[in-house]
Design a protein around this motif. Sequence first.
Motif, PDB file in Angstrom:
ATOM      1  N   SER A  45      31.742 -27.124  -3.413  1.00 51.37           N
ATOM      2  CA  SER A  45      31.700 -25.760  -4.100  1.00 51.37           C
ATOM      3  C   SER A  45      30.878 -25.819  -5.316  1.00 51.37           C
ATOM      4  CB  SER A  45      33.092 -25.293  -4.509  1.00 51.37           C
ATOM      5  OG  SER A  45      33.563 -26.326  -5.563  1.00 51.37           O
ATOM      6  N   ILE A  46      30.617 -24.457  -6.193  1.00 49.95           N
ATOM      7  CA  ILE A  46      29.737 -24.292  -7.127  1.00 49.95           C
ATOM      8  C   ILE A  46      30.284 -23.601  -8.167  1.00 49.95           C
ATOM      9  CG2 ILE A  46      27.500 -24.951  -6.083  1.00 49.95           C
ATOM     10  CD1 ILE A  46      26.795 -22.094  -6.159  1.00 49.95           C
ATOM     11  N   SER A  47      30.178 -23.786  -9.401  1.00 54.38           N
ATOM     12  CA  SER A  47      30.754 -22.898 -10.554  1.00 54.38           C
ATOM     13  C   SER A  47      29.644 -21.680 -10.964  1.00 54.38           C
ATOM     14  CB  SER A  47      30.978 -23.942 -11.769  1.00 54.38           C
ATOM     15  OG  SER A  47      29.507 -24.040 -12.351  1.00 54.38           O
ATOM     16  N   PHE A  48      30.002 -20.754 -11.562  1.00 52.09           N
ATOM     17  CA  PHE A  48      29.214 -19.815 -12.008  1.00 52.09           C
ATOM     18  C   PHE A  48      27.946 -20.358 -12.647  1.00 52.09           C
ATOM     19  CE2 PHE A  48      27.559 -16.954 -15.316  1.00 52.09           C
ATOM     20  CZ  PHE A  48      27.059 -16.108 -14.589  1.00 52.09           C
ATOM     21  N   LEU A  49      28.012 -21.407 -13.499  1.00 51.24           N
ATOM     22  CA  LEU A  49      26.764 -22.056 -14.114  1.00 51.24           C
ATOM     23  C   LEU A  49      25.741 -22.498 -13.216  1.00 51.24           C
ATOM     24  CD1 LEU A  49      25.648 -22.792 -16.785  1.00 51.24           C
ATOM     25  CD2 LEU A  49      26.972 -24.782 -17.105  1.00 51.24           C
ATOM     26  N   ASP A  50      26.261 -23.152 -12.153  1.00 55.39           N
ATOM     27  CA  ASP A  50      25.669 -23.733 -11.157  1.00 55.39           C
ATOM     28  C   ASP A  50      24.707 -22.534 -10.523  1.00 55.39           C
ATOM     29  OD1 ASP A  50      26.572 -26.291 -11.419  1.00 55.39           O
ATOM     30  OD2 ASP A  50      27.810 -25.888  -9.985  1.00 55.39           O
ATOM     31  N   PHE A  51      25.512 -21.451 -10.261  1.00 53.57           N
ATOM     32  CA  PHE A  51      25.070 -20.138  -9.623  1.00 53.57           C
ATOM     33  C   PHE A  51      23.846 -19.625 -10.274  1.00 53.57           C
ATOM     34  CE2 PHE A  51      25.538 -15.640  -8.832  1.00 53.57           C
ATOM     35  CZ  PHE A  51      25.398 -15.654  -7.412  1.00 53.57           C
ATOM     36  N   ALA A  52      23.973 -19.281 -11.677  1.00 55.11           N
ATOM     37  CA  ALA A  52      23.169 -18.760 -12.386  1.00 55.11           C
ATOM     38  C   ALA A  52      21.920 -19.494 -12.790  1.00 55.11           C
ATOM     39  CB  ALA A  52      23.862 -18.273 -13.724  1.00 55.11           C
ATOM     40  N   LEU A  53      22.107 -20.634 -12.870  1.00 59.11           N
ATOM     41  CA  LEU A  53      21.087 -21.635 -13.146  1.00 59.11           C
ATOM     42  C   LEU A  53      20.053 -21.632 -11.999  1.00 59.11           C
ATOM     43  CD1 LEU A  53      22.578 -24.681 -15.140  1.00 59.11           C
ATOM     44  CD2 LEU A  53      21.009 -23.130 -15.921  1.00 59.11           C
ATOM     45  N   PHE A  54      20.689 -21.820 -10.771  1.00 53.12           N
ATOM     46  CA  PHE A  54      19.777 -21.609  -9.484  1.00 53.12           C
ATOM     47  C   PHE A  54      19.056 -20.513  -9.603  1.00 53.12           C
ATOM     48  CE2 PHE A  54      19.006 -20.859  -5.302  1.00 53.12           C
ATOM     49  CZ  PHE A  54      18.211 -21.858  -4.582  1.00 53.12           C
ATOM     50  N   LEU A  55      19.602 -19.314  -9.666  1.00 61.40           N
ATOM     51  CA  LEU A  55      18.977 -17.955  -9.526  1.00 61.40           C
ATOM     52  C   LEU A  55      17.782 -17.836 -10.691  1.00 61.40           C
ATOM     53  CD1 LEU A  55      21.743 -15.718  -8.105  1.00 61.40           C
ATOM     54  CD2 LEU A  55      19.981 -16.793  -6.706  1.00 61.40           C
ATOM     55  N   SER A  56      18.153 -18.114 -11.900  1.00 58.19           N
ATOM     56  CA  SER A  56      17.357 -18.000 -13.055  1.00 58.19           C
ATOM     57  C   SER A  56      16.203 -18.649 -12.975  1.00 58.19           C
ATOM     58  CB  SER A  56      18.194 -18.507 -14.349  1.00 58.19           C
ATOM     59  OG  SER A  56      18.396 -19.894 -14.512  1.00 58.19           O
TER      60      SER A  56
END
Length: 207
Positions: free
Chosen positions: A84-95
């Motif tokens: 699973s991923i956290s919001f930080l993982d999610f945002a860093l990937f998309l950024s």
Amino acid sequence: MGCLCLRKATSFPSVPQDVMDTLKKQTTLSRSQIKYLYIRFYQFSGGGKDPPGQLYKYNFYSGLLQLNPLLPTILNSMFGDKVSISFLDFALFLSTFQAHSLRTSRTLKNITKDRKLKILFNMYDHNKDGRITKYDLVIVVHKLFSNLLDHVQIMRIVETMMKEMDKSDSNQILFEDFCKALEVFDMTEMMVTWIPEFRGKTTEDFH
């Protein structure tokens, strides 16, 4: 990654301040763009928890998003070896794919460029062993062009890619080979998107 439209609601959860501070330091995202991604994370997770917890791969298989033939490849790159991923993982990937502005520093551009190259390499490296084999290339090219090209044409593309990128003559593409092959492109300007601004209200607006 499909439609990023927000559903109507009176308010949304607020981004934790420590996460907001981290993303402001490590990305070019504005506060409202970070809020936007947080709401999308919240909605992908089902919208049941405040604050939202973790995302799993199955959370992304809904709506038009699940029709993307590269979705499994993108998710494998986004999650890596995590369940699973956290919001930080999610945002860093998309950024990583966020378009730069004139105010973006050269240092941050270089950091984003390196992150993008690693993501792209991992998308091709199907079994995540640190090298791209002919088999890895076949998988990705087939997903991209199977509805347009036959097997012979796909194999010709794979052979050409391997010939152009395998600088070590080892019948595999190492990360260094991959980066060198893409030097002809300005990776800070390639594969970019614009993450929308969030214009609604979060819970912090009611305090």
